[in-house]
Motif scaffolding. Structure first.
Motif, short mmCIF file in Angstrom:
data_model
loop_
_atom_site.label_atom_id
_atom_site.label_comp_id
_atom_site.label_asym_id
_atom_site.label_seq_id
_atom_site.Cartn_x
_atom_site.Cartn_y
_atom_site.Cartn_z
N LYS A 125 138.76 29.41 49.73
CA LYS A 125 137.86 29.50 50.89
C LYS A 125 136.51 30.08 50.49
O LYS A 125 135.46 29.61 50.97
N GLU A 128 134.65 27.33 48.65
CA GLU A 128 134.16 26.34 49.62
C GLU A 128 132.95 26.88 50.38
O GLU A 128 131.99 26.15 50.63
N GLY A 129 132.99 28.16 50.72
CA GLY A 129 131.85 28.78 51.41
C GLY A 129 130.59 28.76 50.55
O GLY A 129 129.49 28.48 51.05
N GLU A 130 130.76 29.03 49.27
CA GLU A 130 129.61 29.02 48.36
C GLU A 130 129.10 27.60 48.13
O GLU A 130 127.90 27.38 47.98
N GLU A 132 129.15 25.27 50.35
CA GLU A 132 128.39 24.96 51.58
C GLU A 132 126.97 25.57 51.52
O GLU A 132 126.06 25.04 52.14
N LYS A 133 126.81 26.64 50.77
CA LYS A 133 125.50 27.32 50.68
C LYS A 133 124.57 26.65 49.66
O LYS A 133 123.39 26.99 49.59
#
Length: 192
Positions: A125, A128-130, A132-133
């Motif tokens: 997670k 995935e968050g990184e 998205e950035k």
């Protein structure tokens, strides 16, 4: 208990025991219990287990009394029964310890697997968050490579950019992720 039973020899007591004479059983019990207990304690080194083993021997003696042979040696029978009960105890105890040990190992491994999977999900997670950035173009290049396993040439064709740009964007994306996650970045991402 009648005092006369104390004067009987083992063979007389055995013949009375076969006929279910409770006083004969009580005399045999009082005669042999201390000896059998000492033997069991020498082997088991535990009072409660030694008492349990000897009690089991006498319980079985009473249950099997009618089927005993008339010429039985009570002392030898009780000693052999005690030895066998001790061996059974060791066998059961060994199986019990092995079971508990295996169960403990299983629970430890299950805990490790569960912990590993939880950490893996959390890390996934975070990654995935990184992702998205990442800047839009870099993210698109990265996801085409990761999700569709396209070659750099194919990505360049889809996005209408040069292969060199695709390679540069991928290297920057991987470098960004490595800077955030270091050694925790799965090898799958590194080989992209």
């Amino acid at each position: 208990m009648s005092p006369e039973y104390a004067t009987y020899d083992d063979s007389k007591l055995a013949s009375l025991l076969i006929d279910r004479d409770r006083r004969a059983f009580a005399e045999i019990y009082s005669r042999y219990w201390p000896i059998l207990y000492k033997h069991a304690f020498r082997m088991l080194k535990e009072e409660n287990e030694s008492e349990d083993v000897v009690q089991e021997v006498f319980t079985k003696l009473w249950q099997k009394a009618p089927s005993l042979q008339a010429d039985i040696s009570i002392g030898a029978y009780l000693y052999t029964s005690t030895r066998n009960a001790i061996l059974n105890f060791f066998s059961k105890n060994k199986v019990h310890h092995a079971y508990l040990s295996d169960l403990g190992n299983f629970l430890d491994q299950a805990q490790e697997i569960t912990d590993y999977r939880i950490r893996e999900r959390i890390l996934s997670k975070l990654i995935e968050g990184e992702i998205e950035k990442l800047p839009p173009r870099m993210r698109e290049v990265f996801e085409l490579k990761r999700n569709q396993n396209l070659s750099y040439k194919e990505i360049a064709g889809v996005m209408n950019i040069s292969e060199l740009t695709v390679k540069t964007q991928m290297n920057k994306a991987i470098s960004t992720l490595r800077n955030k996650f270091g050694n925790h970045l799965p090898s799958f991402f590194i080989s992209l």
